[in-house]
Enzyme design. Structure first.
Site, PDB file in Angstrom:
ATOM      1  N   LYS A 178     -15.409  -0.281  32.427  1.00  0.00           N
ATOM      2  CA  LYS A 178     -14.073   0.316  32.252  1.00  0.00           C
ATOM      3  C   LYS A 178     -13.090  -0.837  32.037  1.00  0.00           C
ATOM      4  O   LYS A 178     -12.349  -1.234  32.949  1.00  0.00           O
ATOM      5  CB  LYS A 178     -13.722   1.138  33.490  1.00  0.00           C
ATOM      6  CG  LYS A 178     -13.300   2.553  33.174  1.00  0.00           C
ATOM      7  CD  LYS A 178     -13.154   3.389  34.391  1.00  0.00           C
ATOM      8  CE  LYS A 178     -11.913   4.251  34.384  1.00  0.00           C
ATOM      9  NZ  LYS A 178     -11.646   5.015  33.186  1.00  0.00           N
TER      10      LYS A 178
HETATM   11  N1  PMP Z   1     -15.453   8.018  29.429  1.00  0.00           N
HETATM   12  C1  PMP Z   1     -14.333   7.281  29.418  1.00  0.00           C
HETATM   13  C2  PMP Z   1     -14.026   6.438  28.224  1.00  0.00           C
HETATM   14  C3  PMP Z   1     -13.457   7.326  30.515  1.00  0.00           C
HETATM   15  O1  PMP Z   1     -12.332   6.593  30.520  1.00  0.00           O
HETATM   16  C4  PMP Z   1     -13.755   8.156  31.613  1.00  0.00           C
HETATM   17  C5  PMP Z   1     -12.817   8.266  32.766  1.00  0.00           C
HETATM   18  N2  PMP Z   1     -13.084   7.318  33.749  1.00  0.00           N
HETATM   19  C6  PMP Z   1     -14.959   8.882  31.582  1.00  0.00           C
HETATM   20  C7  PMP Z   1     -15.780   8.789  30.471  1.00  0.00           C
HETATM   21  C8  PMP Z   1     -15.388   9.733  32.747  1.00  0.00           C
HETATM   22  O2  PMP Z   1     -15.802   8.913  33.804  1.00  0.00           O
HETATM   23  P1  PMP Z   1     -15.709   9.392  35.308  1.00  0.00           P
HETATM   24  O3  PMP Z   1     -16.391  10.684  35.383  1.00  0.00           O
HETATM   25  O4  PMP Z   1     -16.395   8.335  36.088  1.00  0.00           O
HETATM   26  O5  PMP Z   1     -14.260   9.500  35.634  1.00  0.00           O
END
Ligand code: PMP
Length: 314
Positions: free
Chosen positions: A157
Site C-alpha cells: 500500500k
Molecule cells: N485494493 C486497493 C488498491 C486498496 O487501496 C484497498 C483498500 N485498502 C483494497 C484493495 C482493499 O483492501 P482491504 O480490504 O485490506 O482494505
C-alpha cells in the site's frame, strides 16, 4: 470529514495540531511512504468499539514498509496496542477509520530508498460510507492501467502508487460513474481504484489471484472465508477477462472503505438483472455482522477498544 483530536507521532500520542512535518520531507516530495486503512465498528448492544482484524492490517503495513526499506521496532501486536490507546483517547462511540502511515521522514533531496530516516504515525477519524451507492454501484473500465509489480508493487500500500488510483477514481467520477475496474498491463482484470473485485459466474465465485497486480486485501480474504465456510460456495482465484465481467451474474467490490458494494452496472450494461443479487446481498449482511462483533465464531477478528475484556488479543 472532521480532523482527529490526537495522533501517534514521533513516538507518542500528541494533539493532532502538533503532528506536523516539514515541506522538505522526502515522502511528501517523492511519495516514499506506505499506509494502512482499517475500521473500528461501534457495537451498540455491547457499548464497545471493535477494530477489525488489526493484526492482519498491521502485518501487511509492516510488509509494505519492508518493500520501501523501512524498519521499525514495532510488531503487529505493538501497533494494535497503540491503536487501542489512541482510540480510547479519542473516546468516540461511533464507527472509525484508522490510518497508519510510515514515511521517509528525512528532509533530504534525492530520489532513493536507502540511507533515509523513517517514522510512523497513526490517526483515526469518524467514518461512514466510502461510496454512496453500495447497493447499486455503476462502474466503468478505466482507461488507466494498474501499476505493475515491476513498476510499483500493487501488493504494497505504497503512497506514490495511489496517484494511479487517483487518476482512475477521478476520471470515473467525472464521467458519471461511481467507480472503475482497472486492467493490469497484461489486459486482465485487477481491481478497483481502492478495492478488490469478485464476480459470480455459473454458481462459482471468482477473484483475481494476488499475482494479478492487486492489493492483498484483508476484506478479500475475509470474504473468501465467509463465502466458503458460511455460504458453502466455491471460490476460485484465477485470471479474469474483461468480457467475463459483462457476463457476470453478480459482481462486487470489497475493501475496508467500500466494505462490500454490489456493482449492478458496468459501462451501462446491467450485471445479471441489474439489481443487487442474492449472493452479494447475503454476503453483505454476514460481513456487517462479523465486523461489528456479532458472530461468535469470528470474534477473534474483533479487537475491543474499551476495557471490560482487557486487550486480550494483543
Ligand atoms: N485494493 C486497493 C488498491 C486498496 O487501496 C484497498 C483498500 N485498502 C483494497 C484493495 C482493499 O483492501 P482491504 O480490504 O485490506 O482494505
Amino acid at each position: 470529514m472532521s480532523t482527529p483530536r490526537y495522533a501517534y507521532f514521533q513516538g507518542k500520542i500528541v494533539p493532532y495540531a502538533e503532528a506536523k512535518v516539514g515541506v522538505m520531507t522526502h515522502a511528501l516530495n517523492y511519495g516514499t511512504a506506505c499506509f494502512g486503512g482499517m475500521r473500528a465498528y461501534w457495537n451498540d448492544d455491547e457499548a464497545q468499539l471493535f477494530i477489525f482484524r488489526p493484526l492482519d492490517h498491521y502485518t501487511r503495513f509492516l510488509n509494505s514498509a519492508k518493500l520501501l526499506w523501512m524498519e521499525f521496532d514495532h510488531t503487529p501486536e505493538s501497533l494494535t496496542a497503540l491503536t487501542v490507546e489512541l482510540l480510547r483517547k479519542e473516546g468516540e462511540q461511533q464507527d472509525m477509520y484508522i490510518r497508519p502511515l510510515a514515511y521517509k521522514s528525512a528532509e533530504a533531496i534525492g530520489v532513493r530508498l536507502h540511507d533515509l530516516t523513517a517514522d510512523l504515525t497513526i490517526f483515526a477519524v469518524p467514518f461512514g460510507r466510502y461510496v454512496d451507492n453500495e447497493e447499486g454501484t455503476h462502474a466503468t473500465f478505466s482507461s488507466w492501467r494498474r501499476v505493475d509489480d515491476n513498476s510499483i508493487p500493487a501488493r504494497g500500500k505504497i503512497s506514490g502508487s495511489y496517484v494511479n488510483s487517483a487518476f482512475i477514481k477521478t476520471d470515473a467520477m467525472l464521467a458519471g460513474y461511481d467507480e472503475a475496474i482497472v486492467l493490469n498491463q497484461a489486459g486482465h482484470v485487477s481491481e478497483g481504484s481502492a478495492e478488490n473485485l469478485f464476480m459470480l459466474r455459473g454458481g462459482v465465485v471468482v477473484t483475481p489471484p494476488v499475482t494479478e497486480d492487486v492489493l492483498e486485501g484483508i476484506t478479500r480474504r475475509t470474504l473468501m472465508t465467509l463465502l466458503r465456510d458460511e455460504m458453502g460456495l466455491e471460490v476460485h482465484e484465477r485470471v479474469i477477462d474483461r468480457s467475463e465481467v459483462y457476463l457476470a451474474d453478480e459482481l462486487w467490490f470489497c475493501g475496508t472503505g467500500v466494505q462490500v458494494a454490489a456493482i449492478t452496472r458496468v459501462d451501462h450494461r446491467p450485471i445479471g438483472n441489474g439489481r443487487m443479487g442474492p449472493v452479494v446481498g447475503e454476503l453483505r449482511k454476514l460481513y456487517f455482522d462479523v465486523v461489528r462483533g456479532k458472530v461468535a465464531k469470528y470474534r477473534h477478528w474483533n479487537q475491543p477498544v474499551f476495557v471490560k475484556e482487557a486487550v486480550a488479543a494483543v
